[in-house]
Structures are given as structure tokens and as C-alpha cells.
Motif scaffolding. Structure first.
Motif, PDB file in Angstrom:
ATOM      1  N   HIS A 446      -3.202  22.034 -29.814  1.00 41.11           N
ATOM      2  CA  HIS A 446      -2.243  22.659 -29.875  1.00 41.11           C
ATOM      3  C   HIS A 446      -2.259  24.114 -30.263  1.00 41.11           C
ATOM      4  O   HIS A 446      -2.864  24.277 -31.426  1.00 41.11           O
ATOM      5  N   TRP A 448      -1.163  26.504 -31.395  1.00 42.53           N
ATOM      6  CA  TRP A 448       0.032  27.092 -32.263  1.00 42.53           C
ATOM      7  C   TRP A 448      -0.001  28.657 -32.672  1.00 42.53           C
ATOM      8  O   TRP A 448       1.247  29.024 -33.070  1.00 42.53           O
ATOM      9  N   GLY A 597       4.183  24.469 -30.512  1.00 46.43           N
ATOM     10  CA  GLY A 597       2.927  23.954 -30.808  1.00 46.43           C
ATOM     11  C   GLY A 597       2.683  23.672 -32.288  1.00 46.43           C
ATOM     12  O   GLY A 597       1.968  22.639 -32.642  1.00 46.43           O
ATOM     13  N   THR A 598       3.493  24.413 -33.208  1.00 48.91           N
ATOM     14  CA  THR A 598       3.346  24.194 -34.543  1.00 48.91           C
ATOM     15  C   THR A 598       3.924  23.064 -35.102  1.00 48.91           C
ATOM     16  O   THR A 598       3.506  22.202 -36.041  1.00 48.91           O
TER      17      THR A 598
END
Length: 634
Positions: A446, A448, A597-598
Motif C-alpha cells: 500500500h 500510503w 492506501g492508509t
């Protein structure tokens, strides 16, 4: 241990010293002067440790009235220096180390720094020469922050003392915020996470001529650097003997105090060594004194070290104090801890350390010894194995490599496959890798931190590379350079920051005998085999403590420190609060992080698809920091 403030050019404001009253509940002082560069102010909050009488109050002036001092820290060899200065004609009216520091500066000027054995940050105003001088100890044990702009120059023990000064925007330093979020590292350059606020680097000083108008610029000077060494050639027995001698003397010097003294005890190698040597030294004094220890314990066996603590307590006859940090207290105290820390911090282990110092204060202990610094000097982190194993491969010592992998499997439960994947495969040409390890499906990545805000800063760089360059250190290529960078730049300065704030929040002086510079210089000069050998880290410490430490503790290979059971807490009682905290950070700073993403990263960790790591707390704590200090994005 105290709090200080100093300014030149800015309008004097006494509340800037009073905001850190927790650093010095035993006295306060304030004095103003005039100079060609504008008004000068010195402020002090006192925590009385050496000579607790009013003779130690500050600002302190020398007998001539020329020099004026505010000082935070301890000069452990003040007794020896005082006798040397008396022989030169100096007269002392107190038993404080502050008066010795002032006399040493009067006698030797800036060269006095080389004579000090201790931790310190201080400011001296020279009324006759119209000069402001500030300095920080070799390793940055004591903090010293600075703002320098066209309006003036100011120093403080904590960042919060400087916020709101003219010329500061109150915004975050995005480059250092990215470093923190990506790696958890702070304090690795002169910059802080607040734009416009810097720290005087460890081993540096600042001298400003104030007879002329203020120019808006300062040029810090490095007064200390680790002496160059090609490596000490010593046998294991010789290295252990010298280490034991230096370490014992360091602990002896750190016991100088006129108030009750104790020690943190995690049950690990470092803090246990301190407690055991403290106990031996107190026994030699014949006063029957016992070491007071404070420890954090948990019901979760994965992080509980109480059995090792009890081994040390049983052998030394220490007086133990045990506390049990509770998950429900993490968020209840997080905002206050963040305020004391000044900057966001990397994990809930800081909460555990906070609880230890809180208990020490309840127990009436005013000075606490702690084991910071040993891991950095002696390659106590498992990440050092990549350099150890690469060196074995380079030298063709494959039998030693296999033995090391076997011992790490036995001691730490790290499989051969994981070790090959992590340490060996990256060193082998790509075409040969498939013959050694089958490719495994990796976790979904991810991205993020891939936001427009961070993209505007340019490509992200390794924090270790940034730290090395910022402090004039070599790139990490082996265990020796690894230890040097961790000690002087990347890890230790951050850990010392956390320790200083957590201890001073409870008006307790934290002392770190492993950072006696004589011991540090010896350790960093030692050959790599004295640090890592097969499955052992900190080999010389283990050898030196034979017969001093309980054997189950001396032979420990796991490493926890002030660990908390974050995975159990975050997936259990704190799960909802962590989710809310992630959303609060995304809401407060829209666009700083990639929101999708986070959220995906947080969900994977909280739902068990990947291990919980410190990333989640960094994201949550960034928002708490922004709220508490009203930090803007830019």
C-alpha cells in the motif's frame, strides 16, 4: 537536571521559562541584560540534585559579575575539576557542579568542554565581552533547541518554549514529517518537525558576538567528534576486562547525587548490568543501601520480562517497584504525553516508559539510571546481522555463516529460509537466487505515503543516508559504521529525546552511564567480533558481565526493552480508537497521505492480514500532535 531559556534580540518573555516548570520544581530564576544586538534574557527552572541548597540557584554569576550561567545536566567529574580549579586560585561558595562549570569556562573558555564528563546543555552570557555562548554535550543527552531569524535568537530546553516567536509559521516541516512517517526516525538532522525550529546538534556549540546589531545568522561549531580509530586489536578477555573497568567507573560517577537514586529495570542485558554493578558499588560503600528499581510488566507473555527482572532483584537484593501499563490508558494519556514530547513519537513503548517514570516519582526516586546507548554502540539490533553475514560471505567463512544461522534459529526462532531470504539472497547475483529460495507471494503493498504533498518534495531518500550526510558520517558498509551512525545520528538521539521528556515530565533526572564518552569511544573502536559473534549480539558486554549478571539474563538473546503488546492491544481493546485516530489524521491533514492506501494498510493490520507494526501509531499520533500544538500543513 533543569530547564533553561535564553534569548537575544527578541522581546524578553518570562513565561517561556515557566512553561517548563515540570523540568525544575525546586527553583526558578530570570535575568535581563542589554546589548548592542538587543535585549538579552536568561531563564532557569531548577531540579536540585547536587547541592540542593539555594546556593545552586540560577542564573548564576561568577564572583566578578562578568559571566552568567543557566545550565541543564550534570558534570559528573565536578569534584575532580573543582580541586584542579582551586589549585589555580578559584574560590567556591557552593558544592554545586554549576559553579564548577562556570569557573571552568572562566579559566579555559570554550576548551572547558573537552574536560567535562557528563551530560549538559548550557548558556553563558559574557557581560564584559558582550558574547552569548551555548553548548550541548557530546551525544545530545540533554536537549537544546534554537530559533534564529531576523527578529532574534532564542534557545530552549523544549520546543514548546520557542513556539509563537516572531518569524515562526507554526507549520510542519514536511521533509522531516515524511522521514518520521516512513521510518519512525526523528532527531536525525538539525531540523525538527516544526518549520523554523532547529536543535543544536550533539557535540556542537554556538557563539554570538552581541556588541554589534544582530545579523539573523548563527554558525554552530562542532567541538566533539568520535576520534578516528582503525579498530582495537584485543583478545576477548582483554576487551571484556577493559569494558568492565570503564563501565564500572561510569556507573560509579553516575551515582553522585544528593537525592534518592534508582534505576529502570527492563530485565534486559543493559538495564540489568547497570542494576547489578550499582548493587556491587553500594555494597563496597558499606552503607547497606539497596538499589531501587522500577519495571513495567504485562500479562501478555510475548512481552513480559518479569521473570528476568526477578532474577536480578533476587541476586542484588534490590527494592523493586512493578507497574502494569493498561491499554485503556494509552489514549487517555496520549495527548499529554505528546505535549511533553513536543513531537509525535513512534510507538506505544513511550507510554510504557512514561509509566515507569511516573511510578519512580511516586516511589520518591529523583534520579534514575537507564541503559540507553548500549544497543547502538554494540550492535544490539538484529538489523546489524545483514552486515555481519555479508562480511562472512565476502570472506568465504561459510561454516561460520551456517553456525550463525543455526544459532539465530535456536535463539530467536528465525527460520533458515527467512534468514537466507533476508540476509543472504540480496548479496547474490539475481540469476543465482532462484536456486536458493523459492519465491513466496508477498503482501499487498500500500503506497500510503505517495501523496501529491510528498511528491512535491522530490524522491524520498533513505533516512539513514540523510542522517549520515547531515552529521558528516560515512555511509554504512559494515558493523563499525552501522554502530557509529546509530550512536551519533539516526537512533540514539531520538531515544534520548523520548527519555528526557518522559523523565522530566515527572521531574526526574534520567542518567545514562553507557554514554560516558570514555566507554563510547572504546566500544566504537572495538573490532566487529566483540559486537556480533555467531548468534550473540553485544558480545563484549556479555563477556564482561560474567559473574556479575545472573546467567539466565546474561545469556538472553531476545530483545524487548520498553515493549508493549501493541498487536494484542490494537486488534483488541484499542481497535476502535486506532481506526478513529487514523481517520482523524486523514481529516486534519487532507492530502498529506494517500487516504485509500492508509485505510487499506490499517485494515490489513487490524484484521490480521499482516502483522501490526509501529506505522499505525505514527499515523494516529501525527494527528494528536497536530491537534495539541495546532500545527498547520504549510
Amino acid at each position: 537536571m533543569c530547564g533553561l531559556f535564553g534569548s537575544l534580540g527578541f522581546t524578553p518573555e518570562r513565561e517561556r521559562i515557566d512553561i517548563v516548570a515540570h523540568r525544575g520544581p525546586d527553583g526558578s530564576g530570570w535575568q535581563e541584560f542589554r546589548s548592542g544586538a538587543g535585549p538579552v534574557a536568561l531563564g532557569h527552572r531548577r531540579l536540585a540534585i547536587i547541592d540542593v541548597s539555594d546556593a545552586g540557584l540560577q542564573p548564576m554569576a561568577d564572583r566578578s559579575g562578568r559571566l552568567h550561567l543557566v545550565f541543564n545536566g550534570e558534570i559528573y567529574n565536578y569534584i575532580e575539576l573543582r580541586e584542579e580549579l582551586r589549585a589555580k586560585g578559584h574560590v567556591f561558595v557552593s558544592d554545586s557542579d554549576s559553579e564548577v562549570l562556570l569557573a571552568a569556562y572562566a579559566e579555559w573558555g570554550e576548551d572547558c568542554l573537552q574536560r567535562f564528563l557528563g551530560m549538559f546543555a548550557f548558556i553563558i552570557w559574557d557581560e564584559r565581552e558582550q558574547r552569548l555562548f551555548a553548548a550541548r554535550d557530546r551525544f545530545g543527552i540533554k536537549p537544546l533547541y534554537m530559533v534564529a531569524n531576523r527578529h532574534g535568537l532564542a534557545f530552549g530546553s523544549e520546543i514548546k518554549q520557542l513556539l509563537g516567536l516572531p518569524g515562526l509559521s507554526g507549520s510542519m516541516n514536511l521533509a522531516r514529517i515524511r522521514d518520521f512517517l516512513a521510518s519512525g526516525i526523528t532527531n536525525h538532522t538539525a531540523e525538527t518537525l516544526f518549520a523554523g525550529v532547529q536543535q543544536v546538534q550533539p557535540g556542537c556549540s554556538v557563539s554570538v558576538e552581541a556588541a554589534r546589531p544582530w545579523t539573523g545568522e548563527v554558525s554552530p561549531r562542532r567541538w566533539y567528534a568520535i576520534p578516528p580509530s582503525s579498530g582495537l586489536e584485543l583478545s576477548e578477555a582483554q576487551a571484556a576486562e577493559k569494558f568492565r573497568e570503564l563501565f564500572t567507573d561510569a556507573v560509579r560517577m553516575h551515582l553522585r547525587s544528593d537525592v534518592p537514586i534508582g534505576s529502570c529495570l527492563s530485565g534486559g542485558l543493559d538495564s540489568s548490568s547497570i542494576v547489578c554493578v550499582m548493587s556491587e558499588l553500594l555494597d563496597r560503600q558499606g552503607q547497606g543501601a539497596k538499589v531501587n528499581t522500577v519495571s513495567a510488566c504485562y500479562a501478555e507473555k510475548s512481552v513480559d520480562e518479569k521473570p528476568f527482572m526477578e532474577q536480578v532483584v533476587s541476586q542484588t537484593g534490590a527494592s523493586p517497584n512493578y507497574i502494569f501499563p493498561r491499554p485503556e490508558e494509552v489514549f487517555a494519556r496520549a495527548s499529554d504525553i505528546t505535549w511533553h514530547q513536543d513531537e509525535p513519537f513512534g510507538s506505544t513503548s513511550i507510554f510504557a516508559q512514561w509509566c515507569v517514570f511516573e511510578e519512580a516519582r511516586r516511589a520518591g526516586i529523583k534520579v534514575m539510571l537507564d541503559g540507553q546507548g548500549a544497543d547502538e554502540q554494540l550492535a544490539g539490533y538484529h538489523s546489524a546481522y545483514v552486515y555481519y553475514m555479508s562480511d562472512l560471505i565476502r570472506r568465504g567463512e561459510y561454516a561460520t555463516l551456517i553456525r550463525t544461522m543455526a544459532e539465530r534459529n535456536r535463539y530467536h526462532g528465525i527460520s533458515f529460509r527467512d534468514q537466507v531470504s533476508r540476509y543472504v539472497v540480496p548479496l547474490i547475483p539475481p540469476k543465482m537466487r532462484s536456486f536458493l529460495i523459492r519465491q513466496r507471494q508477498s503482501l499487498v503493498y500500500h503506497d500510503w505515503t505517495n501523496s501529491e504533498v510528498f511528491q512535491a518534495l522530490g524522491p524520498a531518500r533513505s533516512v539513514i543516508d540523510v542522517a549520515s550526510e547531515a552529521n558528516g558520517l560515512p555511509a554504512i558498509t559494515d558493523i563499525a559504521s552501522f554502530c557509529l551512525v546509530l550512536t551519533m545520528s539516526s537512533n540514539l538521539p531520538m531515544l534520548l529525546h523520548w527519555e528526557d521528556r518522559n523523565s522530566m515530565a515527572h521531574s526526574i533526572e534520567a542518567r545514562v552511564p553507557f554514554l560516558d564518552h570514555r566507554l563510547v569511544e572504546f566500544n566504537l573502536a572495538l573490532g566487529n567480533s566483540h559486537k556480533i559473534l555467531h548468534g550473540d549480539t553485544k558480545r563484549v558486554l556479555r563477556s564482561a558481565m560474567k559473574g556479575i549478571l545472573p546467567e539466565p539474563v546474561r545469556n538472553r538473546r531476545d530483545k524487548l526493552g520498553f515493549a508493549t503488546p501493541e498487536q494484542e492491544w490494537f486488534r483488541g481493546p484499542l481497535k476502535g480508537l486506532i481506526k478513529d485516530g487514523v481517520e482523524a489524521t486523514l481529516s486534519r491533514y487532507p492530502g498529506l497521505l494517500d487516504a485509500a492506501g492508509t485505510r487499506a494498510l490499517a485494515a490489513d493490520m487490524l484484521e490480521g492480514r499482516r502483522n501490526v507494526d509501529f506505522t499505525l501509531w505514527r499515523i494516529v499520533n501525527l494527528g494528536l500532535w497536530g491537534d495539541r500544538f495546532n500545527v498547520s500543513l504549510g
